[in-house]
Design an enzyme around this catalytic site. Structure first.
Site, PDB file in Angstrom:
ATOM      1  N   GLY A  60       0.802  -1.352   0.093  1.00 61.57           N
ATOM      2  CA  GLY A  60      -0.064  -0.026  -0.055  1.00 61.57           C
ATOM      3  C   GLY A  60       1.042   1.390   0.000  1.00 61.57           C
ATOM      4  CD  GLN A  65       3.138   5.841   3.187  1.00 62.28           C
ATOM      5  OE1 GLN A  65       2.247   5.289   2.651  1.00 62.28           O
ATOM      6  NE2 GLN A  65       3.937   5.162   3.872  1.00 62.28           N
ATOM      7  CB  CYS A 110       5.297   2.104   7.830  1.00 61.14           C
ATOM      8  SG  CYS A 110       4.664   3.773   7.039  1.00 61.14           S
ATOM      9  CG  LEU A 111       6.602   1.438   2.005  1.00 63.61           C
ATOM     10  CD1 LEU A 111       5.874   1.602   0.686  1.00 63.61           C
ATOM     11  CD2 LEU A 111       8.030   0.691   1.554  1.00 63.61           C
ATOM     12  CG  HIS A 153      -0.604   0.449   7.448  1.00 60.43           C
ATOM     13  ND1 HIS A 153       0.383   0.194   8.132  1.00 60.43           N
ATOM     14  CD2 HIS A 153       0.050   1.570   6.552  1.00 60.43           C
ATOM     15  CE1 HIS A 153       1.515   0.592   7.967  1.00 60.43           C
ATOM     16  NE2 HIS A 153       1.381   1.495   6.899  1.00 60.43           N
ATOM     17  CD  GLU A 154      -1.606   2.031   2.982  1.00 60.69           C
ATOM     18  OE1 GLU A 154      -1.000   3.326   2.997  1.00 60.69           O
ATOM     19  OE2 GLU A 154      -0.716   1.232   3.111  1.00 60.69           O
ATOM     20  CG  HIS A 157      -0.196   6.314   6.086  1.00 60.98           C
ATOM     21  ND1 HIS A 157       0.891   6.574   7.121  1.00 60.98           N
ATOM     22  CD2 HIS A 157       0.257   5.038   5.730  1.00 60.98           C
ATOM     23  CE1 HIS A 157       2.031   5.706   6.984  1.00 60.98           C
ATOM     24  NE2 HIS A 157       1.429   4.881   6.133  1.00 60.98           N
TER      25      HIS A 157
END
Ligand code: SB7
Ligand code: NI
Length: 186
Positions: A60, A65, A110-111, A153-154, A157
């Site tokens: 994702g 991000q 997480c990225l 999760h997204e 964000h």
């Protein structure tokens, strides 16, 4: 194409902002960003491309991000029935959710987080989600398993929430009575 240097990391203020609702349909520029976000996920899961460009695999990616504080994210996963869950969703919402919760036994990553943060992140096991395609067509789907967890999760964000905000700092692997490790639901 989007590479890791475009992805902002924890400490960057945009990750803690509430992202803005988007007007539909998206502008051509916004559509291009949406396309590139999904492309990044596909590239990141292609071992050859990921190796060549130094991409961390991701399922994702939220627009904030890449420092675009707008309400859209991409998901690219296959579900438990090997069905692809691959889309960009704009102005996403959870229309309803299960009482039961689920968590990944290995925790989340997480990225935008360049470290391991151990601990369980309890999330709704099943969610009915709503939103729009970049062209403004309505989306409504039921998700469970990893896609349901990734969706939450997204969505977090877009609200300035990081996965580790949900981890109990005193007892990261504590038991949640209404939550099961992923794979043990139903
Ligand atoms: C584990 C990983 C993700 C979601 C849920 C569990 C996605 C990681 C990539 N991202 O940082 C996307 O925001
Ligand atoms: Ni993330």
């Amino acid at each position: 194409m989007i590479t890791m240097d475009r992805i902002i990391r924890e400490g960057h203020p945009t990750l803690r902002m509430k992202a803005e609702e988007m007007a539909l349909p998206l502008s051509e520029e916004e559509k291009e960003t949406a396309r590139q976000m999904l492309e990044f996920l596909k590239n990141s899961q292609n071992p050859e491309i990921a190796e060549r460009y130094g991409l961390r695999p991701g399922i994702g990616l939220a627009a904030n991000q890449i420092d675009v504080p707008k309400r859209m994210f991409a998901l690219h996963i296959v579900d438990e029935d090997s069905e692809p869950v691959s889309f960009v969703i704009v102005n996403p919402k959870i229309a309803s959710h299960s009482g039961a919760k689920a968590y990944l036994p290995g925790g989340e990553g997480c990225l935008s987080v360049d470290r391991e943060v151990p601990g369980f992140v309890p999330r709704y096991a099943k969610v009915t989600i709503k939103g729009f395609t970049p062209d403004g067509e309505p989306i409504k789907r039921r998700l469970k398993g990893l896609p349901a967890i990734a969706f939450q999760h997204e969505l977090d964000h877009l609200n300035g929430v990081m996965f580790y905000d949900h981890i109990d700092p005193d007892e990261p692997f504590r038991n949640y009575p209404d939550a099961k490790p992923l794979g043990e639901n139903e």
